[in-house]
Design an enzyme around this catalytic site. Structure first.
Site, mmCIF file in Angstrom:
data_model
loop_
_atom_site.group_PDB
_atom_site.id
_atom_site.type_symbol
_atom_site.label_atom_id
_atom_site.label_comp_id
_atom_site.label_asym_id
_atom_site.label_seq_id
_atom_site.Cartn_x
_atom_site.Cartn_y
_atom_site.Cartn_z
ATOM 1 N N ARG A 142 9.160 1.940 -8.734
ATOM 2 C CA ARG A 142 9.037 1.396 -7.299
ATOM 3 C C ARG A 142 10.190 0.309 -7.105
ATOM 4 O O ARG A 142 10.380 -0.689 -8.177
ATOM 5 C CB ARG A 142 7.645 0.808 -7.116
ATOM 6 N N THR A 412 9.400 11.002 2.429
ATOM 7 C CA THR A 412 9.310 10.808 1.025
ATOM 8 C C THR A 412 9.344 12.357 0.197
ATOM 9 O O THR A 412 9.151 13.236 1.284
ATOM 10 C CB THR A 412 7.960 10.203 0.474
ATOM 11 N N THR A 430 10.877 8.038 -2.939
ATOM 12 C CA THR A 430 10.752 7.868 -1.250
ATOM 13 C C THR A 430 11.991 6.726 -1.088
ATOM 14 O O THR A 430 12.401 5.866 -1.838
ATOM 15 C CB THR A 430 9.579 7.362 -0.731
ATOM 16 N N ASN A 432 10.860 5.587 1.926
ATOM 17 C CA ASN A 432 10.111 5.125 3.002
ATOM 18 C C ASN A 432 10.323 5.955 4.129
ATOM 19 O O ASN A 432 9.706 7.295 4.091
ATOM 20 C CB ASN A 432 9.958 3.705 3.029
ATOM 21 N N GLU A 451 11.591 0.116 2.184
ATOM 22 C CA GLU A 451 10.365 0.256 1.489
ATOM 23 C C GLU A 451 9.414 -1.284 1.676
ATOM 24 O O GLU A 451 8.423 -1.285 1.498
ATOM 25 C CB GLU A 451 10.472 0.249 0.038
ATOM 26 N N ASP A 454 6.210 -1.555 3.300
ATOM 27 C CA ASP A 454 5.010 -1.280 2.598
ATOM 28 C C ASP A 454 4.253 -2.570 2.114
ATOM 29 O O ASP A 454 3.098 -2.599 1.739
ATOM 30 C CB ASP A 454 5.094 -0.264 1.461
ATOM 31 N N SER A 483 1.945 0.993 -2.931
ATOM 32 C CA SER A 483 2.495 2.553 -2.264
ATOM 33 C C SER A 483 1.243 3.467 -2.260
ATOM 34 O O SER A 483 0.063 3.109 -2.961
ATOM 35 C CB SER A 483 3.483 3.018 -3.407
ATOM 36 N N GLY A 505 4.232 11.607 3.165
ATOM 37 C CA GLY A 505 3.379 11.209 4.308
ATOM 38 C C GLY A 505 2.502 10.032 3.917
ATOM 39 O O GLY A 505 1.409 9.858 4.973
ATOM 40 N N GLY A 506 3.095 8.992 3.492
ATOM 41 C CA GLY A 506 2.359 7.749 3.573
ATOM 42 C C GLY A 506 0.930 7.853 3.118
ATOM 43 O O GLY A 506 0.523 8.448 2.006
HETATM 44 O O1 DON Z 1 5.446 4.382 -0.959
HETATM 45 C C1 DON Z 1 4.616 4.596 0.066
HETATM 46 O O2 DON Z 1 3.206 4.758 0.298
HETATM 47 C C2 DON Z 1 5.412 5.072 1.410
HETATM 48 N N1 DON Z 1 6.443 4.359 1.445
HETATM 49 C C3 DON Z 1 5.738 6.733 1.321
HETATM 50 C C4 DON Z 1 6.461 7.061 2.583
HETATM 51 C C5 DON Z 1 6.211 8.694 2.945
HETATM 52 O O3 DON Z 1 5.468 9.333 2.344
HETATM 53 C C6 DON Z 1 6.867 9.099 4.096
HETATM 54 N N2 DON Z 1 6.714 10.273 3.976
HETATM 55 N N3 DON Z 1 6.897 11.082 4.322
#
Ligand code: DON
Length: 601
Positions: A142, A412, A430, A432, A451, A454, A483, A505-506
């Site tokens: 990360r 991501t 990712t 982000n 990032e 986050d 994350s 997808g966060g």
């Molecule tokens: O690490 C995380 O949780 C986020 N930065 C992930 C971002 C993400 O999945 C965006 N995607 N589609």
């Protein structure tokens, strides 16, 4: 009657607005290439003897994906990634005798070339490895906050967020991707770094052929990319390149060659590092040579939990993914019996479990090198029983009401690899958001991450995923931002690899990854049905049960509303990439809402 749950320290409200459609999603659910390299006919869906027979679920009649679809099948090895060229890069390494780790690293570097919206050298990620001899390893690469970062760096004098965590030079954490991939290869690979980098270098030099997905993605991100210098590579003539355009990346090829020659030092020191720092200085960013020189990936103790006799091998913090999935599944495991897939009872129970797990996620999880994270307590079966006792069959839980508006971002990518020896790798990486911070390093040919968003920029205020997080995830120099990435390997009842998966997808990564697992374990679906089934999401705040359009029958929608859930559609759940063992080999599948390629031999 609604049970009341209070989330300490959270005072802002969230109105559930999802404005940004995931650019990775095609409205028609088209898949650029999920074509199998070996026939999918015959018994390809037959499960291994160690799990029960598969059952065909019922989807709502208006749901866009049918049951009974076929995943790609291959007898010995399988790769699933968001990019056809990246899957091919990994397949080439497997064919040359590399193991799953060699192939995963090749896929990762190739994604940095062919999939600029999320594949990266300028971001970070997590890797879960399970080797054929039973060894399990989890690597945290990360990004970290730069040494000059401060707790309130995104809050102005009037107490308002500046937006600097999202776009521009200040939004980037120190990238971990190159350090992570080279370390994974050193520890568990068998091939030379230059050899696994060869397909990516070739791709950067000979050119990426733009397909419809890439063209559309670049078109959607045109304004952001044009604010910085990425257009010089990705927007020829200032426009998204039409399908069929060949994009060559000489600067990126040079960066990759430096890495091939010098290892991680080819990125973190010398020419590449200097290019990053020069661009940072130009744009008033704060990443310095010292930041790059001290970056180190970390091997973490793998998180191992069980669900109804299956074993989950997944990421501990600094990702919240493993703990939140484990907590959710532990809560569900306390109930006798499983309501049928698609029923209001199932979605109510699932949403309530997510809600409870996300309350902990948002308040208690962060980088374990900086704060105390109660991993054992949060993943204990006793604790899950306490939480489960709050769920009533006929009433929704209520997360404390708060105000505010959010937007949600994307980008991501997850990839899964299994080799013919039985080694398995699940990786999520990712920058982000789509094309990260937008900042492009011309000398290195890379986009930088955003990032830093986050972190908790301001306790109680939602980030771009609508996550309202607490003080423990506050910014500090050298700290990893929390994350949701959830690369996971599931072992079956006999202890053999069954599923290798993850998502983008966060926060929706957590709900999407776990629903594919639950669809396979609880609802006995084939991989294709498990991936195609409508999904839901709940992240505690906003206090809303999100569902896919046409994913609930009208009766189920009504019943959930009567139970007290606030329902809203979302444009896209997380997008899952998965590999699953079947009786005669491996299936691989790209989320039918997304695109990419699953192939093997
Ligand atoms: O690490 C995380 O949780 C986020 N930065 C992930 C971002 C993400 O999945 C965006 N995607 N589609």
């Amino acid at each position: 009657m609604m049970a009341r749950i209070s989330l300490a320290g959270i005072t802002a409200a969230i109105i559930a607005l999802i404005s940004a459609c995931d650019p990775g999603t095609r409205a028609d659910g088209d898949t650029t290439s999920a074509s199998p390299s070996v026939s999918t006919a015959g018994t390809a869906d037959a499960p291994p003897a160690s799990i029960p027979p598969r059952v065909t679920p019922t989807f709502p009649s208006s749901w866009r994906f049918p049951t009974g679809a076929r995943a790609s099948f291959a007898p010995k090895a399988m790769i699933a990634s968001n990019s056809s060229a990246a899957t091919d890069a990994g397949a080439e390494i497997l064919r040359r005798g590399g193991n799953a780790i060699d192939a995963a690293v090749a896929v990762g570097f190739a994604l940095a070339v062919s999939y600029p919206e999320a594949g990266n050298l300028g971001g970070g990620g997590y890797m879960v490895i399970r080797k054929a001899d039973g060894t399990v390893a989890t690597l945290d690469y990360r990004e970290v906050a730069p040494l000059a970062a401060t707790r309130d760096m995104y809050v102005d004098a009037s107490g308002t967020l500046t937006g600097g965590s999202v776009v521009g030079h200040l939004a980037s954490g120190v990238p971990g991707a190159v350090a992570g991939m080279t370390e994974a290869l050193r520890a568990h690979g068998t091939m030379a770094l230059a050899d696994v980098l060869a397909p990516a270098i070739r791709l950067a030099e000979s050119g990426v052929v733009v397909d419809s997905a890439l063209s559309a993605s670049l078109g959607n991100a045109k304004d952001l990319i044009s604010r910085f210098s990425g257009g010089t590579v990705w927007l020829p003539n200032g426009q998204a390149p039409p399908v069929g355009t060949v994009i060559r990346q000489p600067a990126l090829a040079r960066t990759l060659r430096l890495i091939a020659a010098k290892g991680a030092d080819g990125f973190y020191r010398g020419e590449t590092a200097n290019s990053i720092v020069a661009e940072m200085r130009r744009g008033k960013g704060i990443i310095t040579n010292a930041d790059l020189e001290v970056y180190k990936p970390k091997w973490r103790d793998p998180l191992r939990t069980t669900y109804r006799g299956y074993t989950l091998l997944t990421m501990p913090p600094s990702s919240s993914g493993g703990i939140t999935i484990s907590e959710t599944l532990n809560i569900l495991e306390t109930f006798d019996g499983v309501p049928a897939y698609g029923t209001a009872a199932w979605f109510h129970r699932l949403a309530s479990a997510y809600q409870l797990a996300f309350i902990d996620r948002n308040a208690k999880l962060a980088d374990p090198d900086f704060v105390q994270v109660p991993i054992v307590e949060l993943t204990s079966k006793d604790y899950a029983r306490t939480l489960a006792s709050k769920i009533r069959p006929d009433s929704a839980l209520r997360t404390e009401a708060v105000t505010g508006a959010t937007r949600e971002g994307t980008q991501t990518t997850h990839y899964s690899v299994v080799d013919s020896l039985g080694n398995a790798v699940a990786t999520t990486t990712t920058i982000n958001e789509l094309y990260g911070s937008g900042v492009f390093i011309p000398g290195a040919g890379i986009f930088m991450n955003n990032e830093m968003d986050d972190f908790t920029s301001q306790p109680g205020t939602p980030n771009l995923f609508g996550l309202v997080q607490g003080e423990q995830n506050a910014i500090a120099p050298g700290k990893r931002m929390l994350s949701a990435m959830s690369p996971t390997i599931v072992l079956d009842l006999a202890g053999d690899v069954l599923l290798v998966l993850g998502s983008r997808g966060g926060p929706r990564i957590i709900s999407s990854t776990s629903q594919v697992i639950l669809n396979v374990i609880d609802h006995h679906m084939t991989l294709a049905d498990a991936m195609s089934a409508p999904r839901i999401h709940h992240q505690a705040l906003p206090d809303t049960l999100r569902h896919e359009r046409d994913g609930l029958t009208p009766e189920v929608h009504r019943a959930l509303t009567d139970t007290g859930h606030r329902l809203a559609t979302y444009p896209s759940p997380g997008l899952v990439m998965a590999v699953m063992r079947v009786r005669d080999g491996w299936q691989g599948m790209i989320d039918p809402r997304s695109f990419g390629k699953a192939a093997g031999h």
